[in-house]
Write an enzyme that holds these catalytic residues in place. Structure first.
Site, mmCIF file in Angstrom:
data_model
loop_
_atom_site.group_PDB
_atom_site.id
_atom_site.type_symbol
_atom_site.label_atom_id
_atom_site.label_comp_id
_atom_site.label_asym_id
_atom_site.label_seq_id
_atom_site.Cartn_x
_atom_site.Cartn_y
_atom_site.Cartn_z
ATOM 1 N N ALA A 93 8.958 23.060 -16.167
ATOM 2 C CA ALA A 93 9.782 21.943 -15.694
ATOM 3 C C ALA A 93 11.271 22.187 -15.930
ATOM 4 O O ALA A 93 12.099 21.404 -15.479
ATOM 5 C CB ALA A 93 9.351 20.652 -16.391
ATOM 6 N N CYS A 94 11.606 23.272 -16.603
ATOM 7 C CA CYS A 94 12.998 23.570 -16.963
ATOM 8 C C CYS A 94 13.569 24.652 -16.052
ATOM 9 O O CYS A 94 13.029 25.754 -15.963
ATOM 10 C CB CYS A 94 13.047 24.035 -18.420
ATOM 11 S SG CYS A 94 14.627 24.729 -18.928
ATOM 12 N N GLY A 95 14.672 24.341 -15.376
ATOM 13 C CA GLY A 95 15.309 25.304 -14.481
ATOM 14 C C GLY A 95 15.771 26.560 -15.196
ATOM 15 O O GLY A 95 15.630 27.671 -14.666
ATOM 16 N N ARG A 125 12.718 28.652 -15.744
ATOM 17 C CA ARG A 125 12.249 29.264 -14.481
ATOM 18 C C ARG A 125 13.149 30.428 -14.073
ATOM 19 O O ARG A 125 12.665 31.485 -13.652
ATOM 20 C CB ARG A 125 12.193 28.221 -13.363
ATOM 21 C CG ARG A 125 11.094 27.186 -13.535
ATOM 22 C CD ARG A 125 10.903 26.337 -12.283
ATOM 23 N NE ARG A 125 12.111 25.683 -11.823
ATOM 24 C CZ ARG A 125 12.518 24.474 -12.199
ATOM 25 N NH1 ARG A 125 11.806 23.778 -13.079
ATOM 26 N NH2 ARG A 125 13.625 23.946 -11.704
#
Length: 141
Positions: A11-13, A16
């Site tokens: 969920a964390c850019g 990712r």
């Protein structure tokens, strides 16, 4: 088996982007979804020591348990802070990457480039479009 491990939150850019930079170097890391599979106490202590940072430096401050538990106060020992991180893995900042060249909290995500054993295989841009690596695999910053 991969010699690179990422403690990842999909969920964390930043997490990712870090994962994709690892893959852009031709490596497929071991991906640990640390919110579902948090590290053991011994693993967390070792990660912190290997990163050479303080326990407090690994704490996420912008999450609910941080304020609820009053973690902004300096009254807690490192052992107590580790206990809180184990009880509430959302308090562990991410992504943490372990390679043969070192262990880092990869914030910003391009910190991972300092510890990857293999060069980037081509251009890379973050999800927001920021270019990090050129077509020749060279870091832009």
């Amino acid at each position: 088996m991969s010699n690179i491990t990422i403690y990842h939150n999909p969920a964390c850019g930043t997490s990712r982007n870090t994962l994709e930079m690892i893959r852009n170097s031709g490596n497929e890391p071991t991906v640990i979804h640390y919110l579902e599979n948090p590290p053991s106490r011994d693993e967390l202590v070792k990660l912190i020591a290997d990163m050479g940072i303080s326990v407090r430096a690994l704490l996420r401050k912008n999450v609910e348990p941080y304020e609820e538990l009053g973690l902004e106060e300096d009254k807690f020992t490192d052992d107590q802070l580790i206990d809180f991180m184990l009880q509430h893995p959302i308090l562990i900042n991410r992504p943490i990457v372990v390679t043969p060249l070192g262990t880092r909290l990869c914030r910003p995500s391009e910190v991972v480039l300092d510890i990857l054993p293999d060069a980037q295989k081509g251009a890379f841009a973050k999800e927001d479009g920021e270019k990090v690596v050129d077509e020749a695999g060279k870091r832009l910053k």
